[in-house]
Design a protein around this motif. Structure first.
Motif, PDB file in Angstrom:
ATOM      1  N   TRP A 122       0.946  -1.096  -0.159  1.00  0.00           N
ATOM      2  CA  TRP A 122       0.052   0.058   0.204  1.00  0.00           C
ATOM      3  C   TRP A 122       0.346   1.371   0.426  1.00  0.00           C
ATOM      4  N   VAL A 123       2.074   1.003   0.424  1.00  0.00           N
ATOM      5  CA  VAL A 123       2.656   2.012  -0.011  1.00  0.00           C
ATOM      6  C   VAL A 123       2.866   3.636  -0.607  1.00  0.00           C
ATOM      7  N   TYR A 124       3.269   2.354  -2.143  1.00  0.00           N
ATOM      8  CA  TYR A 124       3.211   2.847  -3.187  1.00  0.00           C
ATOM      9  C   TYR A 124       1.670   4.387  -3.392  1.00  0.00           C
ATOM     10  N   GLN A 125       0.617   4.079  -3.267  1.00  0.00           N
ATOM     11  CA  GLN A 125       0.002   4.560  -2.792  1.00  0.00           C
ATOM     12  C   GLN A 125      -0.185   6.506  -1.680  1.00  0.00           C
ATOM     13  N   TRP A 126       0.495   5.840  -0.979  1.00  0.00           N
ATOM     14  CA  TRP A 126       0.886   7.550  -0.257  1.00  0.00           C
ATOM     15  C   TRP A 126       2.419   7.487   0.091  1.00  0.00           C
ATOM     16  N   TYR A 127       3.412   7.064   0.195  1.00  0.00           N
ATOM     17  CA  TYR A 127       4.532   8.108  -0.043  1.00  0.00           C
ATOM     18  C   TYR A 127       4.551   8.736  -0.599  1.00  0.00           C
ATOM     19  N   SER A 128       5.560   9.466   0.439  1.00  0.00           N
ATOM     20  CA  SER A 128       5.948  10.587  -0.504  1.00  0.00           C
ATOM     21  C   SER A 128       7.151  10.745   0.036  1.00  0.00           C
ATOM     22  N   PRO A 129       8.582  11.065  -1.190  1.00  0.00           N
ATOM     23  CA  PRO A 129      10.026  10.909  -0.002  1.00  0.00           C
ATOM     24  C   PRO A 129       9.825  12.486   0.314  1.00  0.00           C
ATOM     25  N   ASP A 130       8.639  13.589   0.318  1.00  0.00           N
ATOM     26  CA  ASP A 130       9.102  14.983   0.854  1.00  0.00           C
ATOM     27  C   ASP A 130       7.933  14.709   2.394  1.00  0.00           C
ATOM     28  N   GLY A 131       7.600  13.310   2.588  1.00  0.00           N
ATOM     29  CA  GLY A 131       6.380  13.583   3.476  1.00  0.00           C
ATOM     30  C   GLY A 131       7.755  13.290   4.951  1.00  0.00           C
ATOM     31  N   PRO A 132       6.799  13.054   6.449  1.00  0.00           N
ATOM     32  CA  PRO A 132       7.943  13.467   7.440  1.00  0.00           C
ATOM     33  C   PRO A 132       8.484  11.985   7.735  1.00  0.00           C
ATOM     34  N   ARG A 133       8.294  10.906   7.673  1.00  0.00           N
ATOM     35  CA  ARG A 133       9.031   9.677   7.524  1.00  0.00           C
ATOM     36  C   ARG A 133       9.813   9.410   5.902  1.00  0.00           C
TER      37      ARG A 133
END
Lengths: 195, 195
Positions: free
Chosen positions: A161-172
């Motif tokens: 599911w990570v492909y749906q929400w991960y962003s390299p600019d996110g907090p983690r």
């Protein structure tokens, strides 16, 4: 030769991005050629057809994942450590190649049946790698006697599911997310003495 | 009126199945009409366009989920019980409507930007419902101080993924799968006294 490989990889990356964003059917070979700044005809130097390209990038995606995870499964580490490392590695891989994952999931229907079967066989092989760790952990009493099939799908859902929400600019970072996932799953399946 | 509603729902179900199996772009209005045994032109009695149909079925999917889950979130139950019921309800809903879920995920790119934005807003609203339970549980000390954002995505991945593998002919019912998921997640997030 080095340049050939690079060009081929670039082609796969560009195709994954376009297929993921516009969809396989809505993407033309011309779109891919334009993005690579080459003539449409030159694409056939690298691939035989648009469907061949789709198959190749799906295969590359699942093989990359398998190559990273197999050594963990086949190592001598204890099952809980194997599980943590598998979750970590899978999470980081999906976060690095979200377009490949999107295409893998969304365009399976666009492959001809024989090719689709081959991709599904890879996928099943990967699922079995995950289950092996769970079975091992349950058998040696490190994990609770969980339903291995259902828990393996729970785990795969979480990491895929990570492909749906991960962003390299996110907090983690992807590594941090992998560590949080591993912690939650391990707490969820570890056998613990009665309080 | 009763028949109208039924016919409309049937249309949405048939469209979800075709869009899910063949893809939105590869499905024609003629395909949908054929499946329903009506004339192509009659479809426009129920919907304004193919894209309107896509939007409508996505909206129906997320609204169905929201209507089932909101009462749980807004109830007076303790957070761990809320979380277990949400996981259970979400799992059963996805297992009942896998085609809607597939279309929801795979065809977001096929919506025009304003409609896509509306669907993404629904989705964000749903994500916030899930997070509210986690925040509540962490605040009152029932859950460990987990990263609520990452854990909510872990949980959503787990339950959404059901559309990829669940079969009504499989060894476990959707209710059983929901219970296993809830158990793993709760063990994973519950605060427990030091041993």
């Amino acid at each position: 030769m080095g340049n050939e490989t690079t060009r081929r990889e670039e082609l796969l990356v560009v195709a994954a991005r376009l297929f993921s964003r516009k969809g396989y059917h809505a993407t033309s070979m011309q779109d891919i050629a334009d993005e690579l700044n080459i003539l449409r005809g030159s694409l056939y130097h690298y691939i035989e057809s648009k469907e061949g390209l789709l198959y190749e990038l799906m295969e590359l995606g699942i093989q990359t994942l398998m190559e990273r995870v197999r050594p963990i499964v086949e190592s001598d580490l204890p099952p809980d450590e194997k599980l943590a490392r598998l979750i970590q590695q899978h999470t980081v891989t999906i976060a690095s190649y979200p377009d490949f994952m999107a295409v893998f999931l969304h365009e399976l229907k666009s492959l001809s049946p024989p090719r689709r079967e081959r991709i599904l066989a890879y996928r099943q092989e990967y699922d079995h790698l995950v289950r092996r760790i769970l079975v091992e952990g349950v058998e040696c009493g490190v994990f609770r006697p969980v339903d291995v099939r259902v828990v393996s799908f729970a785990l795969l859902g979480m990491v895929n599911w990570v492909y749906q929400w991960y962003s390299p600019d996110g907090p983690r970072s992807a590594e941090e997310i992998g560590a949080i996932f591993a912690n939650v799953v391990l707490q969820g399946v570890l056998e613990r003495p009665e309080k």
